[in-house]
Design an enzyme around this catalytic site. Structure first.
Site, PDB file in Angstrom:
ATOM      1  N   PRO A 110     -20.780 -27.596  40.833  1.00 23.59           N
ATOM      2  CA  PRO A 110     -20.055 -27.314  42.232  1.00 23.59           C
ATOM      3  C   PRO A 110     -19.199 -25.989  41.835  1.00 23.59           C
ATOM      4  O   PRO A 110     -18.040 -26.251  41.180  1.00 23.59           O
ATOM      5  CB  PRO A 110     -19.391 -28.295  42.746  1.00 23.59           C
ATOM      6  CG  PRO A 110     -19.710 -29.503  41.950  1.00 23.59           C
ATOM      7  CD  PRO A 110     -20.669 -29.172  40.774  1.00 23.59           C
ATOM      8  N   GLU A 111     -19.121 -24.980  42.254  1.00 26.42           N
ATOM      9  CA  GLU A 111     -18.326 -23.920  42.159  1.00 26.42           C
ATOM     10  C   GLU A 111     -17.822 -23.738  43.719  1.00 26.42           C
ATOM     11  O   GLU A 111     -18.219 -24.349  44.581  1.00 26.42           O
ATOM     12  CB  GLU A 111     -18.923 -22.606  41.705  1.00 26.42           C
ATOM     13  CG  GLU A 111     -19.487 -22.678  40.245  1.00 26.42           C
ATOM     14  CD  GLU A 111     -19.865 -21.558  39.536  1.00 26.42           C
ATOM     15  OE1 GLU A 111     -19.575 -20.348  39.912  1.00 26.42           O
ATOM     16  OE2 GLU A 111     -20.886 -21.788  38.635  1.00 26.42           O
ATOM     17  N   HIS A 152     -24.018 -44.721  38.768  1.00 28.90           N
ATOM     18  CA  HIS A 152     -22.886 -43.577  38.836  1.00 28.90           C
ATOM     19  C   HIS A 152     -22.184 -43.541  39.917  1.00 28.90           C
ATOM     20  O   HIS A 152     -21.398 -42.674  40.461  1.00 28.90           O
ATOM     21  CB  HIS A 152     -23.704 -42.187  38.565  1.00 28.90           C
ATOM     22  CG  HIS A 152     -24.542 -42.048  37.415  1.00 28.90           C
ATOM     23  ND1 HIS A 152     -25.660 -41.753  37.534  1.00 28.90           N
ATOM     24  CD2 HIS A 152     -24.144 -42.580  36.065  1.00 28.90           C
ATOM     25  CE1 HIS A 152     -26.535 -41.859  36.297  1.00 28.90           C
ATOM     26  NE2 HIS A 152     -25.399 -42.350  35.219  1.00 28.90           N
ATOM     27  N   ARG A 168     -21.163 -37.868  35.274  1.00 31.97           N
ATOM     28  CA  ARG A 168     -20.334 -37.707  33.879  1.00 31.97           C
ATOM     29  C   ARG A 168     -19.001 -37.974  34.179  1.00 31.97           C
ATOM     30  O   ARG A 168     -18.067 -37.574  33.276  1.00 31.97           O
ATOM     31  CB  ARG A 168     -20.567 -36.329  33.551  1.00 31.97           C
ATOM     32  CG  ARG A 168     -21.810 -36.184  32.603  1.00 31.97           C
ATOM     33  CD  ARG A 168     -22.601 -34.913  32.679  1.00 31.97           C
ATOM     34  NE  ARG A 168     -22.001 -33.776  31.871  1.00 31.97           N
ATOM     35  CZ  ARG A 168     -22.754 -32.573  31.842  1.00 31.97           C
ATOM     36  NH1 ARG A 168     -23.807 -32.552  32.580  1.00 31.97           N
ATOM     37  NH2 ARG A 168     -22.223 -31.505  31.236  1.00 31.97           N
ATOM     38  N   ARG A 199      -4.367  -7.778  29.457  1.00 32.92           N
ATOM     39  CA  ARG A 199      -4.854  -8.872  28.696  1.00 32.92           C
ATOM     40  C   ARG A 199      -6.299  -8.326  27.575  1.00 32.92           C
ATOM     41  O   ARG A 199      -6.839  -7.326  27.857  1.00 32.92           O
ATOM     42  CB  ARG A 199      -5.805  -9.743  29.774  1.00 32.92           C
ATOM     43  CG  ARG A 199      -4.861 -10.240  30.802  1.00 32.92           C
ATOM     44  CD  ARG A 199      -3.861 -10.941  30.509  1.00 32.92           C
ATOM     45  NE  ARG A 199      -2.995 -11.391  31.520  1.00 32.92           N
ATOM     46  CZ  ARG A 199      -2.993 -12.672  32.023  1.00 32.92           C
ATOM     47  NH1 ARG A 199      -3.813 -13.499  31.755  1.00 32.92           N
ATOM     48  NH2 ARG A 199      -2.085 -12.914  32.887  1.00 32.92           N
TER      49      ARG A 199
END
Length: 301
Positions: A19-20, A118, A137, A182
């Site tokens: 998920p972004e 899970h 996870r 940067r």
DNA sequence: CGCAATACCTGCGAGC
DNA sequence: TGCTCGCAGGTATTGC
């Protein structure tokens, strides 16, 4: 296999889609349709460390009991539920925070739905409904933020977030100033949530392809007009992914006929060795600060 | 301060 | 067949 009443993630279970921002935004919209104004009656924590605050799972469940959700907000990839009490709806009762991290999913199911492997946290609502947090996870976290306590003092990751990609603060001028001095690779900077909140590995790779910029190019070497293009493509990639319902890469989007180059197809992500969709050059992959970066060696420089 | 490396996790697939 | 090992990646922490 028993199907959930509603899979808030909205993406194909067979595919591992991390998920972004677009996926989290899609989950937020689903939560706002389904979970509001219903008191939490009880719950169960199956994995203690899924609850980051308060310390004990019991305290977490006790705090939430009797509260209902007024609305779900999103900040970066964090979900934040504003809590209240039915009798005093205008009086805030703190927040429920969720971060899905890699594999977290929120399911809106019936309590009688068999508890799959899970499953980490279950929150029980009225009418046999349940908000179920499933996370293979175990990187995902839930927080309860007490009333009157600033959210970012409990969910400390919020302090490190840069501007939202669709906010006024995320201007081309801002991005130029954030990058110009940067010495790091641009891909690394795009993954840095302090520069802009919400990009992950997939959309960072797609953004760089569309911008014609090589992932290892140093931030300080980018020309102002390239930063402008980058800024535009960050928004374009995220916007089209949100419009596709949270993921640009799932099979069912393709089979349901949604397509075009952001409906089911990645330009470069996970396409190592396959021909570039523009020039046919094989897509390459390299490791950059512990992450894979996919790019076309001809189109990106 | 800026940046990179590492830890945290589990399942899967490649290679032997 | 069954084993080991590398890999997947968001974020907190550590260290240079």
């Amino acid at each position: 296999m028993p199907a959930p009443v509603f899979d808030l993630t909205g993406f194909c279970a067979e595919l591992t889609i991390v998920p972004e921002l677009p996926e989290v935004e899609t989950v937020r919209r689903g939560l706002n349709r389904l979970t509001l104004h219903q008191p939490i009656q009880a719950g169960s924590v199956l994995l203690d460390r899924a609850v980051a605050h308060p310390e004990s799972a019991d305290a977490f469940l006790k705090a939430l009991q009797g509260l209902q959700i007024k609305t779900w907000k999103r900040r970066g990839k964090y979900l934040l539920a504003a809590l209240s009490r039915a009798e005093t709806p205008s009086q805030p009762q703190g927040w429920l925070g969720v971060h899905l991290r890699m594999t977290g999913q929120l399911l809106w199911v019936q309590q009688t739905t068999p508890v799959q492997g899970h499953t980490r946290v279950r929150l029980w609502f009225q009418d046999d409904r349940e908000l179920r947090f499933v996370d293979q996870r175990t990187f995902g976290r839930l927080w309860w933020v007490p009333p009157a306590r600033p959210v970012e003092t409990v969910i400390t990751g919020l302090r490190r977030l840069g501007p939202e990609p669709f906010s006024a603060a995320f201007s081309p001028t801002y991005l130029r100033s954030a990058l110009e001095k940067r010495q790091r690779a641009i891909k690394t900077a795009l993954l840095d949530q302090a520069i802009v909140a919400g990009l992950g590995n997939i959309y960072a790779d797609e953004t760089l392809f569309l911008s014609g910029i090589h992932p290892t190019r140093l931030c300080c070497d980018l020309q102002p007009h390239q930063v402008e293009i980058l800024h535009q493509n960050i928004q374009n990639v995220l916007r089209s992914a949100i419009n596709q319902g949270g993921t640009s890469f799932s099979n069912f989007l393709q089979v349901s006929g949604v397509n075009g180059n952001y409906g089911g197809i990645a330009w470069v992500y996970d396409r190592k060795g396959q021909p570039c969709r523009v020039c046919q050059t094989p897509i390459e992959r390299l490791r950059l600060v512990g992450r894979s970066a996919h790019f076309c060696p001809y189109c990106q420089s």
